[in-house]
Design a protein around this motif. Sequence first.
Motif, PDB file in Angstrom:
ATOM      1  N   UNK A  93     -68.741  52.503 -37.803  1.00  0.00           N
ATOM      2  CA  UNK A  93     -67.586  53.113 -37.337  1.00  0.00           C
ATOM      3  C   UNK A  93     -66.984  51.976 -36.235  1.00  0.00           C
ATOM      4  N   UNK A  94     -67.874  51.385 -35.549  1.00  0.00           N
ATOM      5  CA  UNK A  94     -67.500  50.404 -34.448  1.00  0.00           C
ATOM      6  C   UNK A  94     -66.643  49.057 -35.348  1.00  0.00           C
ATOM      7  N   UNK A  95     -67.293  48.825 -36.352  1.00  0.00           N
ATOM      8  CA  UNK A  95     -66.921  47.832 -37.192  1.00  0.00           C
ATOM      9  C   UNK A  95     -65.642  47.963 -37.825  1.00  0.00           C
ATOM     10  N   UNK A  96     -65.383  49.336 -38.306  1.00  0.00           N
ATOM     11  CA  UNK A  96     -64.198  49.834 -38.826  1.00  0.00           C
ATOM     12  C   UNK A  96     -62.911  49.687 -37.786  1.00  0.00           C
ATOM     13  N   UNK A  97     -63.274  50.201 -36.596  1.00  0.00           N
ATOM     14  CA  UNK A  97     -62.316  50.165 -35.538  1.00  0.00           C
ATOM     15  C   UNK A  97     -62.032  49.091 -35.316  1.00  0.00           C
ATOM     16  N   UNK A  98     -62.807  48.078 -35.150  1.00  0.00           N
ATOM     17  CA  UNK A  98     -62.515  46.523 -34.925  1.00  0.00           C
ATOM     18  C   UNK A  98     -61.541  45.846 -36.063  1.00  0.00           C
ATOM     19  N   UNK A  99     -62.115  46.214 -37.136  1.00  0.00           N
ATOM     20  CA  UNK A  99     -61.246  45.923 -38.288  1.00  0.00           C
ATOM     21  C   UNK A  99     -59.770  46.613 -38.373  1.00  0.00           C
TER      22      UNK A  99
END
Length: 106
Positions: free
Chosen positions: A41-47
């Motif tokens: 979810x954190x990586x998705x938020x960064x993307x």
Amino acid sequence: MEYDWLGFGYAALVAAGGVVGYAKAGSVPSLAAGLLFGGLAGLGAYQQSKDPRNVWLSLVASGTLSAVMGMRFYNSRKAMPGIIAGASLLMVGRLGLQMMEKPLKP
């Protein structure tokens, strides 16, 4: 670049849920799943911070968690699965609305 603070907060909530599950019940699978899905979810938020239309990773992570934790909450009626399922369902709705927005003209 505008950061997706709501997405990062959701990722932190999911990771914290895994840590709480480990601390209260000694559940290593809760810790692993919380950190894995919190990281996704954190990586998705960064993307999504880089490209607001890139919602797919966040959508998959929150959709999976809303289904899995929703079933866990339905069977156990415990608070933490209900909180995570509710937050995940809200994220799925938010991401769905973002997908339906008209693209910005350059």
